[in-house]
Design an enzyme around this catalytic site. Structure first.
Site, PDB file in Angstrom:
ATOM      1  CD  GLU A 137      -2.659  -1.695   0.538  1.00 19.24           C
ATOM      2  OE1 GLU A 137      -2.612  -1.399  -0.575  1.00 19.24           O
ATOM      3  OE2 GLU A 137      -3.251  -2.884   0.595  1.00 19.24           O
ATOM      4  NE  ARG A 156       0.037   7.390  -6.461  1.00 22.17           N
ATOM      5  CZ  ARG A 156      -1.465   7.070  -6.407  1.00 22.17           C
ATOM      6  NH1 ARG A 156      -2.000   6.209  -7.007  1.00 22.17           N
ATOM      7  NH2 ARG A 156      -1.983   7.572  -5.066  1.00 22.17           N
ATOM      8  N   GLY A 207     -12.485   4.249 -18.833  1.00 20.84           N
ATOM      9  CA  GLY A 207     -13.946   4.750 -18.822  1.00 20.84           C
ATOM     10  C   GLY A 207     -14.606   5.127 -20.202  1.00 20.84           C
ATOM     11  CG  ASP A 226      -3.208  -2.283  -7.728  1.00 22.01           C
ATOM     12  OD1 ASP A 226      -2.461  -2.323  -7.167  1.00 22.01           O
ATOM     13  OD2 ASP A 226      -4.430  -1.871  -7.196  1.00 22.01           O
ATOM     14  CD1 TRP A 246      -1.430   2.196  -2.387  1.00 26.59           C
ATOM     15  CD2 TRP A 246      -0.940   2.504  -4.590  1.00 26.59           C
ATOM     16  NE1 TRP A 246      -1.530   1.293  -3.008  1.00 26.59           N
ATOM     17  CE2 TRP A 246      -1.208   1.459  -4.389  1.00 26.59           C
ATOM     18  CE3 TRP A 246      -0.347   3.269  -5.678  1.00 26.59           C
ATOM     19  CZ2 TRP A 246      -1.193   0.266  -5.180  1.00 26.59           C
ATOM     20  CZ3 TRP A 246      -0.580   2.018  -6.896  1.00 26.59           C
ATOM     21  CH2 TRP A 246      -0.834   0.756  -6.478  1.00 26.59           C
ATOM     22  CG  ASP A 255      -4.771  -8.467   0.222  1.00 25.10           C
ATOM     23  OD1 ASP A 255      -5.053  -7.744  -0.825  1.00 25.10           O
ATOM     24  OD2 ASP A 255      -3.899  -8.791   0.696  1.00 25.10           O
TER      25      ASP A 255
END
Length: 533
Positions: A190, A242, A259, A353, A406, A466
């Site tokens: 994470e 990032r 999208g 991811d 993040w 998780d």
């Protein structure tokens, strides 16, 4: 000045393996990822290699995922999953002959694709996806990095150095096991960072890690080049941050490429559309409708209901892929042009991811292929990996990154909130017991050692971030709660055996079989609970 683009893909799934069931719904998360993300990525890498396009990217594969990818039990189930999917796609070819031609076209496309993926899995990869990635690392295209143990959220372990070390050491040991060398870098689960964590990374001779933008934005000393150059921490570990623009352009629910109306709709699946008697053999064995991976509809318009979507066309979506790859490279080029006052080349770090590409965004792997092709034509942009940046850097700012993740709002709230904070007292008690046994147990029997090693595995599995994430996002909450509680229960049951000197070998063997991870685990990994200096 030319800039560098660092694509970082983080491949992770929690350890889900149920050998006591012929089929288990949550195991399909892995099967979907293999079929929709990992094999497609390897196909993209192979295609680029054959085109002589010199691409570079960084890939982290977490230890639980490594262990699942080589599991014989899960590999056998994956083959059954693929044969089932191929059988369904054959039936769909017949069924769609009398339906819309676009559905029939996609049915034939899926059948061909699934057969091709299965053939590659068996013949080219020899049922070993890790070996496929390893080959591209050896060719110099990929830089593999590890991740901490079971993707445990390290900021919650700040008071227990032994737990932090156990997570990091387990990640490194697992990487060495499968790649026959030590990793240069690590993806912290994470992107969870707290002040002083770099000391633990330094102990293990790691060279770099990744953080969220907030780590640079809110550091006590401002990052001179924002997130566009790496920094080095007080303990001589490089940190790469990032780029928020890249994340928004790809991942944003509002303006992100996935999208686009032409792309495949993730949620409209024949597992929910077809008549129950027809689809029943191909959904979850409990009879609950579930995704099959065969989808005939495109996003169309995000404001429409699911049943109002238009039919998907793979060729139309490829037009969007080409447009978006060009647009993304153009935006990165503009970013580089705006950073020409840098003393050293600007670095754009884009971590995602891995499962976004192919699973969630079906066209994602095709986008990456076109992206690398477009970058290869650029005069201002080229791809790179962290070790190359480190070697070429002449001046590095020394900086202590700010605590960050993040996750939502850049801090810890996703993993510590009123939906999941109840898990941490259990985890802390388990950590304290493991530290106690690691320090006190020396001359012990073989079965005691096995029991303590299994207790360490249960603790690590319970620490997976998780479970807290799922509770926070309110998805498969019952499964996450049950998994966490199961590992806690097994831990304390084994601990009672140790304490009372009444070890039941049958029970121990059963837990070793069920939670078959980290074969070479040594509970003494918890011995050092001193704060890193």
């Amino acid at each position: 000045m030319k800039g560098k683009f660092l694509l970082v893909l983080h491949a992770h799934l929690p350890y889900i393996r149920h050998p006591n069931f012929d089929d288990f719904m949550e195991e399909h998360w892995l099967f979907e990822a293999i079929n929709e993300t990992y094999i497609p990525l390897l196909k993209v890498f192979d295609s680029l290699d054959k085109k002589n396009i010199d691409f570079k990217l960084t890939l982290s594969i977490t230890p639980p995922l490594m262990e699942m990818l080589v599991s014989k039990n899960l590999n056998k189930k994956f083959l059954n999953y693929m044969h089932n999917l191929i059988d369904l796609s054959k039936k769909e070819i017949e069924k769609t002959k009398t339906e819309d031609p676009r559905k029939h076209k996609m049915a034939k496309y899926y059948n061909k694709l699934f057969n091709e993926n299965l053939k590659l899995y068996l013949d080219k990869f020899n049922q070993n996806i890790l070996q496929g990635f390893k080959e591209f690392q050896e060719k110099g295209y990929i830089e593999m990095v590890t991740c901490n143990g079971t993707h445990g959220f390290l900021p919650t372990m700040i008071e227990y150095p032994a737990a932090i070390r156990a997570q990091i050491k387990t990640g490194i040991n697992t990487y060495k096991k499968y790649f026959n060398e030590a990793p240069n870098g690590i993806w912290l689960a994470e992107c969870g960072y707290f002040k002083g964590l770099d000391k633990y990374l330094s102990e293990e001779n790691l060279k770099y890690f990744f953080v969220d933008s907030h780590a640079f934005w809110y550091s006590e000393i401002p990052a001179r080049y924002n997130v566009y150059r790496p920094i080095i921490t007080p303990n001589n570990i490089f940190a790469f941050a990032r780029d928020p623009e890249s994340s928004e352009q790809i991942w944003s629910a509002d303006i992100g490429y996935p999208g686009d109306s032409r792309y495949r709709d993730f949620y409209r699946d024949i597992g929910f559309d077809r008549e129950y008697s027809y689809i029943k053999p191909y959904i979850d064995k409990s009879g609950i409708r579930s995704n099959t991976g065969i989808k005939y509809y495109k996003i169309t318009d995000k404001t429409l209901n699911s049943n109002e979507k238009d039919y998907y066309d793979i060729d139309e979506s490829m037009q969007a892929v080409v447009q978006h790859a060009k647009d993304f490279v153009n935006k990165k080029t503009i970013q580089i042009e705006n950073m020409q006052n840098f003393e050293e080349e600007p670095i754009i770090v884009a971590p995602f991811d891995a499962e976004l590409f192919g699973h969630w965004w079906y066209e994602g792997p095709m986008f990456l292929e076109k992206l690398f092709e477009e970058i290869s034509k650029s005069n201002l942009l080229s791809t790179s990996i962290p070790t190359e940046i480190i070697k070429s850097s002449k001046k590095i700012q020394i900086l202590e990154p700010a605590p960050s993740t993040w996750g939502k709002n850049g801090y810890n709230e996703v993993w510590i909130n009123d939906s999941n904070d109840w898990i941490y007292p259990y985890l802390n008690e388990m950590i304290e017991k493991m530290i106690k046994y690691a320090k006190s147990k020396s001359n012990i029997s073989k079965i005691e050692e096995r029991t303590l090693n299994q207790m360490a595995r249960e603790l690590l599995l319970a620490q997976s971030s998780d479970w807290a994430f799922i509770m926070s996002t309110n998805t498969t909450v019952e499964y996450a709660k049950n998994r966490f509680q199961t590992h806690v229960k097994r831990f304390f049951e084994l601990e009672e055996m140790i304490k009372n000197k009444t070890i039941n070998e049958e029970t121990l063997s059963k837990y070793e079989w069920l939670d078959k991870i980290f074969k070479n685990m040594d509970f003494r990994i918890y011995r050092n609970n001193e704060f890193a200096i």
